[in-house]
Write a protein that holds these residues in place. Structure first.
Motif, PDB file in Angstrom:
ATOM      1  N   SER A 162       2.978  -4.503 -14.594  1.00 46.56           N
ATOM      2  CA  SER A 162       2.357  -3.225 -13.853  1.00 46.56           C
ATOM      3  C   SER A 162       3.605  -2.691 -12.860  1.00 46.56           C
ATOM      4  O   SER A 162       4.322  -3.503 -12.612  1.00 46.56           O
ATOM      5  N   LEU A 163       3.208  -1.376 -12.594  1.00 44.25           N
ATOM      6  CA  LEU A 163       4.233  -0.706 -11.626  1.00 44.25           C
ATOM      7  C   LEU A 163       3.327  -0.165 -10.731  1.00 44.25           C
ATOM      8  O   LEU A 163       2.292   0.560 -10.957  1.00 44.25           O
ATOM      9  N   VAL A 164       3.644  -0.242  -9.365  1.00 42.12           N
ATOM     10  CA  VAL A 164       2.778   0.466  -8.381  1.00 42.12           C
ATOM     11  C   VAL A 164       3.725   1.572  -7.692  1.00 42.12           C
ATOM     12  O   VAL A 164       4.860   1.500  -7.291  1.00 42.12           O
ATOM     13  N   LEU A 165       2.957   2.733  -7.529  1.00 46.33           N
ATOM     14  CA  LEU A 165       3.538   4.009  -7.043  1.00 46.33           C
ATOM     15  C   LEU A 165       2.660   4.034  -5.829  1.00 46.33           C
ATOM     16  O   LEU A 165       1.548   4.142  -5.904  1.00 46.33           O
ATOM     17  N   THR A 166       3.195   4.821  -4.866  1.00 45.71           N
ATOM     18  CA  THR A 166       2.429   5.403  -3.539  1.00 45.71           C
ATOM     19  C   THR A 166       2.904   6.843  -3.408  1.00 45.71           C
ATOM     20  O   THR A 166       3.886   7.004  -3.000  1.00 45.71           O
ATOM     21  N   MET A 167       1.666   7.648  -3.323  1.00 47.68           N
ATOM     22  CA  MET A 167       2.064   9.025  -3.489  1.00 47.68           C
ATOM     23  C   MET A 167       1.055   9.807  -2.640  1.00 47.68           C
ATOM     24  O   MET A 167      -0.094  10.228  -3.293  1.00 47.68           O
ATOM     25  N   PRO A 168       1.437  10.393  -1.449  1.00 46.56           N
ATOM     26  CA  PRO A 168       2.300  10.298  -0.564  1.00 46.56           C
ATOM     27  C   PRO A 168       2.650   8.604  -0.023  1.00 46.56           C
ATOM     28  O   PRO A 168       1.765   7.731  -0.274  1.00 46.56           O
ATOM     29  N   ASP A 169       3.920   8.259   0.242  1.00 45.42           N
ATOM     30  CA  ASP A 169       4.417   6.964   0.641  1.00 45.42           C
ATOM     31  C   ASP A 169       4.013   6.610   2.168  1.00 45.42           C
ATOM     32  O   ASP A 169       4.124   7.063   3.057  1.00 45.42           O
ATOM     33  N   ASN A 170       3.633   5.340   1.957  1.00 44.06           N
ATOM     34  CA  ASN A 170       3.659   4.442   3.410  1.00 44.06           C
ATOM     35  C   ASN A 170       4.823   3.499   3.179  1.00 44.06           C
ATOM     36  O   ASN A 170       4.555   2.361   2.266  1.00 44.06           O
ATOM     37  N   PRO A 171       5.954   3.402   3.697  1.00 46.08           N
ATOM     38  CA  PRO A 171       6.260   3.831   5.081  1.00 46.08           C
ATOM     39  C   PRO A 171       7.081   5.187   4.972  1.00 46.08           C
ATOM     40  O   PRO A 171       7.343   5.539   6.356  1.00 46.08           O
ATOM     41  N   THR A 172       7.703   5.536   4.135  1.00 47.13           N
ATOM     42  CA  THR A 172       8.457   6.786   4.290  1.00 47.13           C
ATOM     43  C   THR A 172       8.001   8.320   4.660  1.00 47.13           C
ATOM     44  O   THR A 172       8.582   9.166   4.802  1.00 47.13           O
TER      45      THR A 172
END
Ligand code: PLP
Length: 439
Positions: A162-172
């Motif tokens: 599995s691959l986790v993506l965060t959009m928009p992101d925490n922390p950036t």
């Protein structure tokens, strides 16, 4: 790490430390907690009151009105969804936890990434493959590095699944452009990875013309989208989360496993919260206006804090979504060494103990501990009282409001003192006076 040895999540631990220190009389600017400090509008409070009558346990995955509303929410964002694909939960954190439990194999995470993914993976003895984010955005692994990292993981005997993506992101506080998401989706296809797309900040894009491209647009059969109302509507304490599963045999089998876990852990989303979620996810006009005002505020304050940190010489991606900035003080390394700052831990300590600014060092996000990076949650600057927060929400120029401007000035002085040691005594006195007035 065994389950018995689990320390509290660093952002919650820092929040409690700040509360204790403030109670003890220490003035602090708190940028350490990923919470949108905004009040509850009447139209949501009214729904909560109406929902009080919903006192039954209810369906594990959510009542049909609520799931229908969530399906409509996704469909309006270009992801055609029917109610059976949705699971409601008390926050997206438990859904992510259930996914970690339900999915076999190693988990690929971007570096840096939200503090909770890795501890959750470790809780179920999942190996983690960390891949650094590309220079232009956070929340996703650099596609150029992902394939070599997957190969290396396989050589080491791991089975990335599995691959986790965060959009928009925490922390950036940034989000991946469509071209990057497309490449990652292709890699997920080639390597048979399930994508978990954490889109909890999706509705907080600073530029109204901008949009988030979900991997579910490219590989719907292998993408689970998670989201919630904690960030966009500042309802973290109400604990409303939800997930969208692929409309395939495998996707719905995964959903069944998550529902099975849910039945043993949280039973169902609280009835009053289903009332709130059903209403909020149908997105009536008053809610859209509130969301637009909140997003304007998040964008204005994040941009102002970005200007402060960039003004000290930090490298920092301009924020595009959410309410975070993630500065890198590498250009100041020589000068910071004279203050005893050598890594993100000593940087975090110095900012808290010497300058009265609470932030989370990059090491908490899986970043290289030797790097001089930290996350600042800019949404903590909107004010302490409901009155100040409403003022901020309704203002066309929130950074010019006295209570926000003073905090930004104080922050600017604090960061200036990192680079200009000679100016410290006078600034320290001024900063301390300002902090006592506002914190
Ligand atoms: C990226 C990300 N995902 C998920 C969550 C969890 O939010 P909740 O459990 O309140 O839905 C957070 C909260 O900080 C977050 O930043």
């Amino acid at each position: 790490m065994s389950a018995h040895a689990f320390p509290p999540s660093p952002n919650l631990a820092l929040d409690e430390l700040v509360t204790r220190r403030r109670r003890a009389g220490q003035p602090l600017i708190h940028l350490g907690f990923g919470e949108s400090r905004l009040p509850v509008p009447d139209f949501l409070a009214d729904r909560l009151r109406t929902g009080a009558a919903r006192n039954r346990y209810g369906q594990i995955g959510g009542e049909s009105d609520c799931r229908e509303a969530a399906a409509g929410y996704f469909t309006r964002r270009g992801l055609r969804t029917h109610a059976e694909q949705v699971v409601m939960a008390p926050g997206s954190k438990p859904v992510l936890l259930a996914l970690m439990a339900a999915l076999p194999g190693a988990v690929v995470l971007p570096r840096p990434c939200w503090v909770t993914y890795e501890p959750q993976a470790r809780l179920f003895a999942r190996e983690v493959v960390g891949v650094s984010a590309p220079p232009q955005c956070g929340g996703v692994p650099d596609p150029d590095r992902l394939v070599p990292a997957l190969r290396a993981a396989r050589r080491a005997g791991l089975r990335p699944r599995s691959l986790v993506l965060t959009m928009p992101d925490n922390p950036t506080g940034t989000h991946a452009p469509a071209a990057v998401v497309r490449r990652l989706a292709e890699i997920a296809e080639d390597w048979d990875l399930l994508v978990i797309s954490d889109e909890i900040y999706r509705d907080i894009l600073h530029d109204p013309a901008d949009r988030v491209t979900s991997p579910a647009e490219y590989v719907p059969e292998r993408t689970v989208v998670t989201s919630g109302l904690s960030k966009s509507l500042a309802l973290g304490g109400w604990r409303i989360g939800f997930a969208r599963f692929p409309d395939t045999v495998d996707g719905l089998a995964l959903q069944s496993r998550v529902i099975g876990l849910a039945s043993e852990i949280w039973s169902s989303l609280a009835g009053p919260m289903q009332e709130v979620a059903g209403y909020a996810l149908s997105e009536p006009p008053e809610l859209r206006r509130h969301l637009a005002a909140s997003t304007r505020l998040h964008g204005a304050v994040a941009a102002a804090v970005h200007e402060v940190v960039a003004g000290t010489g930090a490298i920092c991606r301009p924020p595009t979504g959410g309410f975070y900035v993630y500065p890198d003080l590498t250009p100041l390394r020589g000068r910071l060494a004279k203050l005893g700052i050598r890594d993100s831990q000593t940087l975090e300590r110095h900012l808290l103990d010497r300058l009265g600014v609470a932030v989370l060092g990059g090491h908490h996000f899986g970043d290289d501990p030797a790097a001089l990076r930290f996350r600042a949650a800019t949404s903590m600057l909107y004010g302490e009282s409901d009155e100040e927060q409403w003022l901020a929400l309704e203002s066309t120029d929130p950074v010019a409001l006295p209570h926000i401007e003073r905090l930004l000035d104080t922050l600017s002085d604090a960061f200036t003192s990192l680079t200009d040691h000679t100016a410290r005594p006078a600034e320290k006195a001024r900063r301390s006076a300002a902090l006592h007035t506002f914190c």
